[in-house]
Design a protein around this motif. Sequence first.
Motif, PDB file in Angstrom:
ATOM      1  N   ALA A   1       0.640  -1.436  -0.090  1.00  0.00           N
ATOM      2  CA  ALA A   1      -0.571   0.033  -0.016  1.00  0.00           C
ATOM      3  C   ALA A   1       0.770   1.380  -0.254  1.00  0.00           C
ATOM      4  O   ALA A   1       0.553   2.402  -0.979  1.00  0.00           O
ATOM      5  N   THR A   2       2.243   1.054   0.288  1.00  0.00           N
ATOM      6  CA  THR A   2       2.835   2.482   1.334  1.00  0.00           C
ATOM      7  C   THR A   2       4.037   2.401  -0.331  1.00  0.00           C
ATOM      8  O   THR A   2       4.573   3.288  -0.365  1.00  0.00           O
ATOM      9  N   SER A   3       3.820   1.301  -0.593  1.00  0.00           N
ATOM     10  CA  SER A   3       4.929   1.150  -2.146  1.00  0.00           C
ATOM     11  C   SER A   3       4.658   2.195  -3.505  1.00  0.00           C
ATOM     12  O   SER A   3       3.326   2.485  -3.499  1.00  0.00           O
ATOM     13  N   HIS A   4       5.392   2.827  -3.909  1.00  0.00           N
ATOM     14  CA  HIS A   4       5.232   2.935  -5.629  1.00  0.00           C
ATOM     15  C   HIS A   4       6.555   3.105  -6.210  1.00  0.00           C
ATOM     16  O   HIS A   4       7.329   2.097  -6.334  1.00  0.00           O
ATOM     17  N   ASP A   5       5.805   1.957  -7.784  1.00  0.00           N
ATOM     18  CA  ASP A   5       5.965   2.069  -8.659  1.00  0.00           C
ATOM     19  C   ASP A   5       6.988   0.704  -8.698  1.00  0.00           C
ATOM     20  O   ASP A   5       7.895  -0.044  -8.886  1.00  0.00           O
ATOM     21  N   ALA A   6       6.681  -0.265  -8.054  1.00  0.00           N
ATOM     22  CA  ALA A   6       6.695  -1.711  -6.902  1.00  0.00           C
ATOM     23  C   ALA A   6       6.616  -2.949  -8.496  1.00  0.00           C
ATOM     24  O   ALA A   6       7.695  -3.497  -8.826  1.00  0.00           O
ATOM     25  N   TYR A   7       5.393  -2.321  -9.370  1.00  0.00           N
ATOM     26  CA  TYR A   7       4.751  -3.371 -10.418  1.00  0.00           C
ATOM     27  C   TYR A   7       5.441  -2.528 -11.414  1.00  0.00           C
ATOM     28  O   TYR A   7       4.749  -1.177 -11.063  1.00  0.00           O
ATOM     29  N   PRO A   8       5.818  -3.106 -12.547  1.00  0.00           N
ATOM     30  CA  PRO A   8       5.789  -2.474 -13.647  1.00  0.00           C
ATOM     31  C   PRO A   8       4.745  -1.742 -14.607  1.00  0.00           C
ATOM     32  O   PRO A   8       2.705  -2.161 -13.651  1.00  0.00           O
ATOM     33  N   GLY A   9       4.355  -1.101 -15.531  1.00  0.00           N
ATOM     34  CA  GLY A   9       3.188  -0.090 -15.929  1.00  0.00           C
ATOM     35  C   GLY A   9       2.342  -0.557 -16.129  1.00  0.00           C
ATOM     36  O   GLY A   9       0.843  -0.427 -15.064  1.00  0.00           O
ATOM     37  N   THR A  10       1.983  -1.884 -16.938  1.00  0.00           N
ATOM     38  CA  THR A  10       1.171  -2.931 -17.376  1.00  0.00           C
ATOM     39  C   THR A  10       0.486  -3.509 -16.114  1.00  0.00           C
ATOM     40  O   THR A  10      -0.788  -3.316 -16.167  1.00  0.00           O
ATOM     41  N   ALA A  11       1.184  -3.840 -15.355  1.00  0.00           N
ATOM     42  CA  ALA A  11       0.514  -4.144 -14.561  1.00  0.00           C
ATOM     43  C   ALA A  11      -0.090  -3.645 -13.252  1.00  0.00           C
ATOM     44  O   ALA A  11      -1.184  -4.017 -12.852  1.00  0.00           O
ATOM     45  N   LYS A  12       0.112  -2.321 -12.836  1.00  0.00           N
ATOM     46  CA  LYS A  12      -0.890  -1.125 -12.657  1.00  0.00           C
ATOM     47  C   LYS A  12      -2.337  -0.832 -13.225  1.00  0.00           C
ATOM     48  O   LYS A  12      -2.438  -0.933 -12.270  1.00  0.00           O
ATOM     49  N   TYR A  13      -2.355  -0.730 -14.370  1.00  0.00           N
ATOM     50  CA  TYR A  13      -3.471  -0.816 -14.947  1.00  0.00           C
ATOM     51  C   TYR A  13      -4.586  -1.874 -14.731  1.00  0.00           C
ATOM     52  O   TYR A  13      -5.326  -2.288 -14.915  1.00  0.00           O
ATOM     53  N   ARG A  14      -3.748  -3.503 -14.970  1.00  0.00           N
ATOM     54  CA  ARG A  14      -4.000  -4.466 -14.154  1.00  0.00           C
ATOM     55  C   ARG A  14      -4.388  -4.577 -13.187  1.00  0.00           C
ATOM     56  O   ARG A  14      -6.208  -5.522 -12.604  1.00  0.00           O
ATOM     57  N   ALA A  15      -3.868  -4.336 -11.826  1.00  0.00           N
ATOM     58  CA  ALA A  15      -4.897  -4.447 -10.822  1.00  0.00           C
ATOM     59  C   ALA A  15      -4.471  -3.244  -9.645  1.00  0.00           C
ATOM     60  O   ALA A  15      -2.780  -3.322 -10.268  1.00  0.00           O
ATOM     61  N   SER A  16      -4.825  -3.818  -8.522  1.00  0.00           N
ATOM     62  CA  SER A  16      -3.937  -2.301  -7.544  1.00  0.00           C
ATOM     63  C   SER A  16      -2.482  -3.829  -7.125  1.00  0.00           C
ATOM     64  O   SER A  16      -2.204  -4.739  -7.258  1.00  0.00           O
TER      65      SER A  16
ATOM     66  N   PHE B   1       8.713 -11.478  -9.486  1.00  0.00           N
ATOM     67  CA  PHE B   1       8.100 -11.176  -8.053  1.00  0.00           C
ATOM     68  C   PHE B   1       8.880 -11.428  -7.126  1.00  0.00           C
ATOM     69  O   PHE B   1       8.742 -10.411  -6.060  1.00  0.00           O
ATOM     70  N   ASP B   2      10.473 -11.475  -7.236  1.00  0.00           N
ATOM     71  CA  ASP B   2      10.399 -11.584  -5.549  1.00  0.00           C
ATOM     72  C   ASP B   2      11.467 -10.027  -5.894  1.00  0.00           C
ATOM     73  O   ASP B   2      11.627  -9.294  -5.567  1.00  0.00           O
ATOM     74  N   GLY B   3      11.789  -9.533  -7.419  1.00  0.00           N
ATOM     75  CA  GLY B   3      12.010  -8.494  -7.413  1.00  0.00           C
ATOM     76  C   GLY B   3      10.994  -7.175  -7.174  1.00  0.00           C
ATOM     77  O   GLY B   3      10.904  -5.947  -6.615  1.00  0.00           O
ATOM     78  N   ASN B   4       9.763  -7.919  -6.991  1.00  0.00           N
ATOM     79  CA  ASN B   4       8.311  -6.851  -6.993  1.00  0.00           C
ATOM     80  C   ASN B   4       8.560  -6.582  -5.271  1.00  0.00           C
ATOM     81  O   ASN B   4       8.268  -5.401  -5.388  1.00  0.00           O
ATOM     82  N   LEU B   5       8.661  -7.797  -4.899  1.00  0.00           N
ATOM     83  CA  LEU B   5       8.628  -7.620  -3.101  1.00  0.00           C
ATOM     84  C   LEU B   5       9.840  -7.389  -2.542  1.00  0.00           C
ATOM     85  O   LEU B   5       9.394  -6.183  -1.920  1.00  0.00           O
ATOM     86  N   LYS B   6      11.305  -7.417  -3.466  1.00  0.00           N
ATOM     87  CA  LYS B   6      11.870  -6.462  -2.739  1.00  0.00           C
ATOM     88  C   LYS B   6      12.361  -4.815  -3.316  1.00  0.00           C
ATOM     89  O   LYS B   6      12.332  -4.490  -2.341  1.00  0.00           O
ATOM     90  N   ALA B   7      11.020  -4.182  -4.473  1.00  0.00           N
ATOM     91  CA  ALA B   7      11.064  -2.820  -4.136  1.00  0.00           C
ATOM     92  C   ALA B   7      10.028  -2.547  -3.594  1.00  0.00           C
ATOM     93  O   ALA B   7      10.020  -1.901  -3.108  1.00  0.00           O
ATOM     94  N   MET B   8       9.098  -3.824  -2.509  1.00  0.00           N
ATOM     95  CA  MET B   8       8.143  -3.397  -1.572  1.00  0.00           C
ATOM     96  C   MET B   8       8.988  -2.825  -0.431  1.00  0.00           C
ATOM     97  O   MET B   8       8.529  -2.311   0.472  1.00  0.00           O
ATOM     98  N   GLY B   9       9.953  -3.498  -0.155  1.00  0.00           N
ATOM     99  CA  GLY B   9      10.748  -3.352   1.165  1.00  0.00           C
ATOM    100  C   GLY B   9      10.550  -5.303   1.844  1.00  0.00           C
ATOM    101  O   GLY B   9      10.259  -4.890   3.163  1.00  0.00           O
ATOM    102  N   VAL B  10       9.885  -6.039   1.366  1.00  0.00           N
ATOM    103  CA  VAL B  10       9.681  -7.579   2.302  1.00  0.00           C
ATOM    104  C   VAL B  10      10.921  -7.764   2.408  1.00  0.00           C
ATOM    105  O   VAL B  10      11.278  -8.089   1.172  1.00  0.00           O
ATOM    106  N   PRO B  11      11.215  -8.006   3.530  1.00  0.00           N
ATOM    107  CA  PRO B  11      12.084  -8.432   3.510  1.00  0.00           C
ATOM    108  C   PRO B  11      12.357 -10.079   3.714  1.00  0.00           C
ATOM    109  O   PRO B  11      13.616 -10.978   3.006  1.00  0.00           O
TER     110      PRO B  11
END
Length: 333
Positions: free
Chosen positions: A136-151, A205-215
């Motif tokens: 919820a507090t992340s920004h751009d952890a997912y690419p543009g195409t994914a952002k249009y498909r789901a939150s 997906f590991d990269g997405n989670l890492k970008a969000m700060g999930v340890p």
Amino acid sequence: MEDHYCKKCVLDATTPGISISDDTGLCQFCESYTPVSPEKKEEYRARMNALLNSPKKQGKYDVIFALSGGVDSSYTLYRLKKDYPDLRILAVQFDNGFISETALENAQKFCDLTKSTYMRLALDQNVLRDTFSKAATSHDAYPGTAKYRASDICNTCISIIKQKIIELAITTKTPFIVFAFSPGQTDAPFVTLTKPFLVWMRKIFDGNLKAMGVPDRNAYLIDTQVIQPGSPEPEVTIIHPFLVWDYDKPAFKKECIRLGWIDPDLKDHNSSNCLLNAFAIKNHLDKYHIHSYAYDLAALVRQGNMKRKDAQEKLTVDETDASIKEVQKILNL
């Protein structure tokens, strides 16, 4: 104003990435849209029949089915067993900590109805809540195409489900995975999984989670042992039946209610199972000015699977929905 919107679907020119032609009044997607031909639809139907009528008997189950307890998934489970009565189905419901009690009851009821095996997949709820808070507090952890498909929250939840169900299919030697995605949420009726694809999927997906700060991310990802060098090829195919069957959600809901499905008391126009969804939609709108269901609903309108006015109603966000503040509190936001 109405001239900001595509004349055919519900996409809005004020949404980043959307353009409306001055000449036609159509968005770029409606201008280039080509419907699936009846011949191609029949080809899909023949392939699905061939796969599900004669699955390889490699393990205990023929299909692992992602069951949310909502309308689409409940109807899909019923229809699968109606059309393919000999299928041995393991129905997996991911408990993300926000599934309504009604959805849990509906899922088990439809498993009993279809004589399917029910499995409730649960992970550490405290860790999961922290992950959703980070999404919820992340920004751009997912690419543009994914952002249009789901939150960002839903992308995280759906990706966890996919990773763990694929892992389960491989370890149980189940040849098919079935998802009840609408024709607006996916455009590939069949996806044959390969090891290189799964390695890539896990890495992304590991990269997405890492970008969000999930340890600690391994609990959400496909076990590396099933996709490491030297391990067998997965021999798993994903099937999306709603790209084969006609899609009519009001008719599905009517049939489900006839079969005993209970409509949950949710204000959310877009979910009949998850209490997190209304907050996830508002959070995505606040961050990106994108309604996370707009592309899905626009595609359904474009395809003739939903009336435009019904889609417009679903895009209305009720900020008085008590679940929004309740979820904020649970996620410590």
